[in-house]
Write a protein that holds these residues in place. Structure first.
Motif: not given
Lengths: 318, 318
Positions: B82-84, B86-87, B90-91, B94-95, B98, B102, B141, B144, B147-148
């Motif tokens: 996740a550090e190397a 980033f996208d 996040m996907r 985090l996504d 989320r 949903d 990251s 982060t 945490a989110c």
């Protein structure tokens, strides 16, 4: 600037244009983004107005570019609306912030990003005094979205995509104009409506404590936040601004002191459980010594906030 | 179960199928979602294997439905990756979280959601002892994103979309098989490789402290986390599991005590600044009394963790 058609955005835009410089660099272009056309600085050749959705990545990609030096990210769906319309709040408050950070990263100019956050990031079992380092325990969807955006801003800052700073705004009062959907909207109504000859209903008991800041100092803090040297911020990019902690009953008393008993008599009280539930998550006392050490300033008391409104806004309303 | 093809997912799936019940309800169907086909419970008529992306809303919509009683959300891109990338982080981190929430909300069954989080949500200037209530100040990251996701889970729980519980897992060790991209991967390698007759390089100094848990207790905690009555959780849904706090030097010493000096001699030390930078964000000491009060259990010490690996996994590797 996102949310540039909003009340605070408009004042900030005018302030930036009047100053003509920010952190020693001239304001060559001011891009005002919002879902409706921002009117601040109309006719000023430095202003570019962009109408569109802050959660539209293509639009953000066109708006933020290699010349972008500072981003003021003010766009938000307010607390009451984010609670009522969950998907909308997630899209604007979380996706919008995230996509803006992605656009900054793609632009490559490592802009300073000034993000307005909220006391709504706090809640639940809070310490007696809230500091910048108090854990983020939001009890609303709005607060959750703001807290996530704070964390993402910190990570993008750490990675060198942006130079972020989070300003946690007290409730900004007195806002001129119409009431908005914020649960805290009554903090403006309690002064604005009586001064306009209109009665107002306060939906919480007088002992509810709020943490408030005038529009004057909110705008001053946004400018100062953009100008803070990164080296002064240390490990945390989030700053609670120096608000005034005051009960709603004291707010009504200040109105009476400044504007007289006839005006203050237009305040009535009727509890609204939905607003009260949100208000119950607001902290009572604050330690804003870090903000003050960084040179950020606030109002002396609520009397001063009432007077500032009467000086800055009341003539235009009459 | 997301991330069901992973190491922990496979063990958890087998445990659930063996038990046949969870919180007094029979396991009628076990849906195993991952980007590659999960192999646990192959041939068991209760198992449905779904291959796809955890950040694909359509797939999640098909996978979570009104019969869904419990969701184990294990899918994640690990810290180093996740550090190397980033996208990607996040996907997925985090996504994916989320969108899963949903999907649960849309399904309407208010499932219990057991989310595996990480000590990576902490970092920076930490108190001497970290508790469940220590502020989330991630310095990666990955942290982060976790945490989110924790904050979003709490909000969906508050809104009544899910009944969430966050289990912050210590580093799970000893993992059998190949090294993964986690920055903490050496905590498994330091035992696994020497026992397999292979030399291993530890990328951090011996005094670096880790917080570790065996796969046995990780799986037991996931089951127990799903079975915790909501009323016992109080204001916070996040629990730091009862890991063992141990220095990497002590880990090597435990290996020598349990497996002998010949095995331990296969451990060598060469610092890797990238791993060391991440390790520097890991806290040193933990107060897990809340987890213990809730009945969650961990290993006695690192010697026990080495022995658990030798009992549970070593025969299969030989």
């Amino acid at each position: 600037m996102t949310g540039a058609a909003g009340f605070l955005g408009g004042r900030l835009a005018r302030t930036l244009l009047d100053r003509g410089e920010l952190d020693g660099r001239s304001v060559d272009e001011l891009v005002l983004l919002d879902v409706v056309a921002a009117s601040a600085g109309e006719g000023d050749p430095r202003v570019r107005t962009v109408v569109g959705d802050v959660a539209d990545p293509a639009l953000l990609g066109e708006t933020v570019d290699a010349r972008t030096g500072v981003v003021f990210h003010l766009a938000a769906v307010v607390s009451g609306q984010a609670e009522a319309e969950f998907d909308l709040g997630m899209r604007i408050n979380l996706d919008g912030s995230r996509l803006l950070l992605d656009a900054c990263r793609a632009a490559g100019s490592v802009p300073r990003v000034v993000f307005t956050s909220s006391v709504a990031v706090y809640g639940g079992d809070l310490p007696d005094v809230v500091t910048d380092a108090t854990p983020l325990t939001p009890q609303t969807s709005y607060g959750t979205q703001k807290a996530c955006a704070e964390l993402l801003l910190a990570d993008h800052t750490r990675r060198g995509h942006v130079d972020g700073r989070v300003l946690r705004l007290p409730t900004v009062t007195v806002r001129p104009g119409k009431p908005n959907a914020a649960a805290s909207g009554f903090a403006s109504g309690i002064v604005r409506e009586p001064l306009a000859g209109v009665t107002t209903v306060v939906p919480v008991p007088p002992e509810v404590r709020m943490w408030v800041l005038s529009p004057r100092y909110a705008v001053e803090s946004l400018v100062a936040g953009a100008e803070l040297a990164p080296g002064r911020l240390g490990g945390s990019r989030a700053i609670n601004l120096p608000g005034v902690s005051v009960s709603v009953g004291e707010m009504a008393a200040a109105l009476e002191r400044v504007a007289g008993p006839e005006v203050a008599a237009r305040v009535s009280w009727r509890r609204d459980p939905a607003v009260e539930a949100i208000a119950a998550t607001w902290p009572g006392a604050w330690d804003t010594s870090r903000a003050e050490a960084l040179g950020l300033r606030g109002d002396a008391d609520f009397d001063a906030i009432v007077r500032a409104y009467m000086e800055d806004d009341l003539p235009h309303n009459l």
